[in-house]
Design a protein around this motif. Structure first.
Motif, short mmCIF file in Angstrom:
data_model
loop_
_atom_site.label_atom_id
_atom_site.label_comp_id
_atom_site.label_asym_id
_atom_site.label_seq_id
_atom_site.Cartn_x
_atom_site.Cartn_y
_atom_site.Cartn_z
N ARG A 173 -37.26 -92.24 -36.36
CA ARG A 173 -38.38 -92.43 -37.28
C ARG A 173 -38.07 -93.58 -38.23
NH1 ARG A 173 -37.91 -86.73 -38.30
NH2 ARG A 173 -37.20 -87.28 -40.37
N ASP A 174 -39.13 -94.04 -38.90
CA ASP A 174 -38.92 -95.09 -39.90
C ASP A 174 -38.22 -94.52 -41.13
OD1 ASP A 174 -40.88 -94.31 -42.12
OD2 ASP A 174 -42.22 -94.33 -40.40
N ILE A 175 -37.72 -95.42 -41.99
CA ILE A 175 -37.00 -94.99 -43.20
C ILE A 175 -37.66 -95.56 -44.45
CG2 ILE A 175 -34.81 -94.75 -41.99
CD1 ILE A 175 -33.97 -97.44 -43.37
N VAL A 176 -38.96 -95.84 -44.39
CA VAL A 176 -39.61 -96.50 -45.53
C VAL A 176 -39.50 -95.71 -46.81
CG1 VAL A 176 -41.23 -97.95 -44.28
CG2 VAL A 176 -41.80 -95.57 -44.70
N ALA A 177 -39.39 -94.38 -46.70
CA ALA A 177 -39.30 -93.56 -47.92
C ALA A 177 -37.90 -93.54 -48.51
CB ALA A 177 -39.76 -92.13 -47.62
N THR A 178 -36.90 -94.00 -47.74
CA THR A 178 -35.51 -93.85 -48.19
C THR A 178 -34.71 -95.14 -48.17
OG1 THR A 178 -34.78 -93.26 -45.95
CG2 THR A 178 -35.47 -91.45 -47.38
N ILE A 179 -35.37 -96.29 -48.04
CA ILE A 179 -34.64 -97.56 -48.04
C ILE A 179 -33.87 -97.71 -49.35
CG2 ILE A 179 -34.88 -100.08 -48.04
CD1 ILE A 179 -37.30 -99.75 -46.23
N GLN A 180 -32.59 -98.06 -49.24
CA GLN A 180 -31.73 -98.23 -50.40
C GLN A 180 -31.65 -99.71 -50.81
OE1 GLN A 180 -30.25 -95.30 -51.95
NE2 GLN A 180 -32.00 -94.74 -50.68
N PRO A 181 -31.23 -99.99 -52.05
CA PRO A 181 -31.24 -101.38 -52.53
C PRO A 181 -30.49 -102.36 -51.64
CG PRO A 181 -30.95 -99.89 -54.38
CD PRO A 181 -30.90 -99.05 -53.15
N ASP A 182 -29.30 -101.97 -51.13
CA ASP A 182 -28.57 -102.92 -50.27
C ASP A 182 -29.29 -103.14 -48.96
OD1 ASP A 182 -28.10 -100.29 -49.48
OD2 ASP A 182 -26.01 -100.62 -48.93
N GLN A 183 -29.99 -102.11 -48.47
CA GLN A 183 -30.79 -102.27 -47.26
C GLN A 183 -32.03 -103.12 -47.54
OE1 GLN A 183 -31.48 -98.10 -46.51
NE2 GLN A 183 -29.79 -97.97 -45.04
N ASP A 184 -32.64 -102.90 -48.70
CA ASP A 184 -33.86 -103.64 -49.07
C ASP A 184 -33.58 -105.14 -49.18
OD1 ASP A 184 -36.71 -103.45 -49.97
OD2 ASP A 184 -35.86 -104.39 -51.76
N ASP A 185 -32.40 -105.51 -49.66
CA ASP A 185 -32.03 -106.92 -49.73
C ASP A 185 -32.10 -107.59 -48.37
OD1 ASP A 185 -31.62 -107.25 -52.41
OD2 ASP A 185 -29.48 -106.83 -52.37
N ILE A 186 -31.64 -106.87 -47.35
CA ILE A 186 -31.64 -107.42 -46.00
C ILE A 186 -33.05 -107.43 -45.42
CG2 ILE A 186 -30.75 -107.10 -43.66
CD1 ILE A 186 -28.29 -105.74 -44.97
N VAL A 187 -33.78 -106.34 -45.62
CA VAL A 187 -35.14 -106.23 -45.09
C VAL A 187 -36.01 -107.36 -45.60
CG1 VAL A 187 -37.25 -104.85 -45.20
CG2 VAL A 187 -35.06 -103.74 -44.70
N ARG A 188 -35.92 -107.69 -46.87
CA ARG A 188 -36.79 -108.70 -47.48
C ARG A 188 -36.14 -110.08 -47.53
NH1 ARG A 188 -40.98 -105.77 -50.48
NH2 ARG A 188 -40.45 -103.56 -50.42
N GLY A 189 -35.12 -110.31 -46.71
CA GLY A 189 -34.45 -111.60 -46.69
C GLY A 189 -35.36 -112.73 -46.25
N ASP A 190 -34.97 -113.94 -46.58
CA ASP A 190 -35.74 -115.14 -46.24
C ASP A 190 -35.97 -115.21 -44.74
OD1 ASP A 190 -36.48 -117.87 -45.64
OD2 ASP A 190 -35.82 -118.39 -47.66
#
Length: 680
Positions: A173-190
């Protein structure tokens, strides 16, 4: 934390959820009601396809909450954060897409940096039913009430932990409800930057890669959609496991494939030895192929003579050789050079025609280039080359391979890859997967492989240098997300460092990010498996775990005569609890395990074989297919057999030990490897 229908906050949020689902339904009906019109049939079909995809992306998923959080800003009001954007009939948003900039504080806000929000609310769900909420207050102006907890008093959200620990049956399943800050940095990378993620088991690296795709398709939709994006996984079982993540986020047009499917221009009917696979996967093979390809260019035998009208135009052989040499030195692709040679010869002839007083234009140039003498000269000097025949010529002839591999491959390496029994032709050859990659390399030397906007490659540590080159060609002018764990490398050519792999990928400047906090695997299991790291990956730090569960790990010695019955009993008990159950064992032990489960009357499937009838929650997983998968309860059979009976056994054992996200039971009648003698 309140629960139940009497709480006014829950009642209001349930009403908002019901209303949001209704607005989503109306959005989809609006798309379906559009009568497409276009100026021509082709444009009309494209428009119909776009509308169909849009309608599909707006389908509600009943068992997936439409939103999972809410942000209250100091001035801008409140926003519900969900998997997709939903607006009312006036266009006012009722659910904000998790990828929107306004949603970022849901993942990043802290007491040190509230990012402008007064309150962050998380919701708890049972299926699609909203059952609970939990608030974090970030300013003194936010009121308090039932269920509101100050984040400085509660360091970790209990609803977040509950969502992470929720049993998971079936695909990922997706993890949109539980994305952590270090993961979010990668997800929203340039979008233009390639990032490499070194992630220990349970750190969410696969989910991060998939969510980065979803983010890029949102933030850079036109660019990414136009040029394309693919996800490359290690095998079909893994792709089946992750298949629902992107559709759940509304992204339906992402191709998911394996390296074998990506480069398959011939069927793979053969198999290589470890040594042959290592040599064929070595980057030196690219130079061998390059030598063999460019050796096809020959010196012209005679001068070119072109009769035209009453005149005969002559180009000496040495001049043609100079034209060919100049093109080769420019570094053009072989196919492009062949095309350019015809143009260059035509240009020389037209220059002489103009000097003699003839009038020439583009039509004259084209006629000269297409003339029989010029085409025959190009065919002689710069002949067409087929990628399959080029590779076939090397692998089927020791003499031919030696001529082009001299100084690159040793005699033993050459002998390892030459076919002992040459095939009659490319069509009858028993090509291997490594051969497919060689053909792909040769094809790129002839004609440039088109580049996509973005490529995600998971379990990248197991790629050979030549496989890295094949993937790198497909993102040469785009970017990539490279996911893996050096400790889980289980091929003869597995990477021992990320910089070397990224160099073969053509992305030497990519940033390497490390995810070292496990969110799914309990600390007891991760600590137990990490005892293998000094032996399999001495340079890696053991990962920490967010979760601690003293009852998550059981190591049990069983008398040999009782092993099968005890295995079936443990599986039966595991099936009484929610979630998925897997028996992971050495490949050779899988038939024995299946027989024991069958004798006990349990419904199960064997991964990689025909599935059992019905939706079996219990699956037997040969350890070579376990990578990238996760199960709530894992029963790992005979770790000693995995360590001793499989190639790179300790690495495969590490993979098997870290597939459990709730409970791990290790059953053994034979001795456990010495590296695992300590039980936390």
């Amino acid at each position: 934390m309140p629960a139940g229908g009497e709480d006014p906050v829950i009642s209001a949020e349930r009403a908002h959820l019901t209303q949001s689902r209704e607005f989503l339904r109306l959005m989809r009906e609006h798309v379906l009601a559009i009568n497409p019109m276009a100026g021509d049939p082709v444009s009309l079909e494209y428009l119909k396809a776009d509308l169909y995809r849009r309608a599909e992306s707006l389908k509600d998923i009943p068992d997936a909450p439409l939103f999972f959080g809410r942000l209250d800003y100091d001035e801008e009001g409140a926003f519900h954060i969900g998997r997709r954007h939903v607006h009312d009939q006036d266009g006012t948003p009722v659910v904000i897409d998790w990828r929107a900039p306004v949603s970022r504080p849901f993942y990043r806000a802290s007491q040190a940096d509230p990012m402008g929000i007064a309150l962050r609310r998380r919701f708890g769900f049972s299926g699609a039913q909203l059952t609970a909420y939990e608030d974090e207050i970030f300013t003194a102006t936010a009121g308090t009430g039932d269920g509101r907890v100050r984040s400085e008093e509660k360091k970790t959200s209990q609803l977040l932990i509950a969502e992470i620990e929720r049993p998971r049956s079936g695909p990922m399943r997706d993890i949109v409800a539980t994305i952590q800050p270090d993961q979010d940095d990668i997800v929203r990378g340039d979008a233009s930057q390639t990032v490499c993620v070194q992630g220990a088991p349970g750190t969410g690296k696969t989910a991060v890669g998939l969510h980065r795709v979803a983010y890029l398709l949102y933030a850079h939709k036109e660019q990414v959609t136009r040029r394309g994006v693919i996800v490359v996984g290690p095998n079909l079982a893994f792709l089946s496991y992750i298949r629902n993540v992107l559709p759940a986020l509304g992204e339906l047009d992402v191709t998911q494939t394996t390296v074998t499917e990506l480069v398959a221009s011939v069927p793979a009917r053969g198999a290589d030895s470890d040594e042959a696979g290592r040599v064929k996967g070595d980057a030196r093979m690219a130079d061998v192929l390059r030598r063999a390809l460019w050796a096809a260019i020959r010196l012209p035998a005679d001068a070119l003579v072109l009769p035209r009208g009453s005149r005969r135009w002559r180009v000496p052989a040495n001049e043609i050789a100079e034209l060919a040499g100049e093109l080769r030195n420019r570094g053009v692709r072989y196919g492009a050079g062949r095309e350019l040679l015809g143009h260059r010869i035509a240009h020389v002839i037209l220059t002489r025609m103009e000097a003699a007083g003839e009038t020439c234009d583009d039509r004259t140039h084209d006629a000269v280039r297409r003339s029989a003498p010029v085409r025959a000269c190009v065919d002689q000097v710069w002949p067409k080359v087929d990628a399959k025949r080029l590779v076939f010529g090397l692998l089927s002839s020791a003499a031919n391979l030696a001529a082009h591999a001299d100084g690159l491959l040793s005699a033993a390496e050459q002998q390892a890859i030459v076919w002992p029994v040459p095939a009659r032709g490319p069509g009858s050859a028993r090509w291997s997967r490594a051969d497919q990659v060689l053909i792909d390399e040769a094809a790129d030397l002839i004609e440039r492989t088109p580049s996509l906007a973005h490529v995600v490659v998971d379990e990248a540590q197991d790629l050979s240098p030549m496989e890295c080159r094949a993937i790198g060609r497909r993102c040469a002018t785009g970017s990539a997300t490279v996911l893996g764990d050096i400790a889980q490398g289980t091929t003869p050519w597995a990477a021992t460092s990320w910089p070397a792999l990224l160099g073969h990928l053509g992305k030497p400047d990519a940033a390497v990010r490390e995810l070292d906090v496990g969110y799914r695997v309990p600390r007891q299991i991760l600590d137990y498996a990490s005892q293998l790291l000094p032996s399999i990956a001495p340079g890696l730090r053991p990962a920490a775990s967010l979760r601690q569960d003293p009852g998550s790990l059981t190591v049990e010695s069983v008398p040999p005569a009782q092993y099968g019955r005890r295995l079936a009993s443990v599986c039966a008990s595991a099936l009484d609890l929610p979630g998925s159950v897997a028996v992971i064992c050495a490949d050779a032990q899988a038939p024995e395990v299946a027989a024991a489960l069958r004798a006990a009357g349990l419904d199960f499937a064997v991964l990689g074989a025909e599935p059992a009838s019905g939706d079996a929650r219990l699956v037997v997983v040969p350890v070579t297919l376990a990578k990238g998968l996760e199960f709530d309860h894992v029963v790992l059979g005979e770790p000693g057999r995995i360590a001793a009976g499989e190639a790179y056994g300790l690495r495969r054992l590490y993979v098997g030990l870290t597939r459990a996200v709730s409970r791990l039971t290790i059953l053994h009648a034979e001795p456990v490897p010495a590296e695992l003698c300590s039980v936390p």
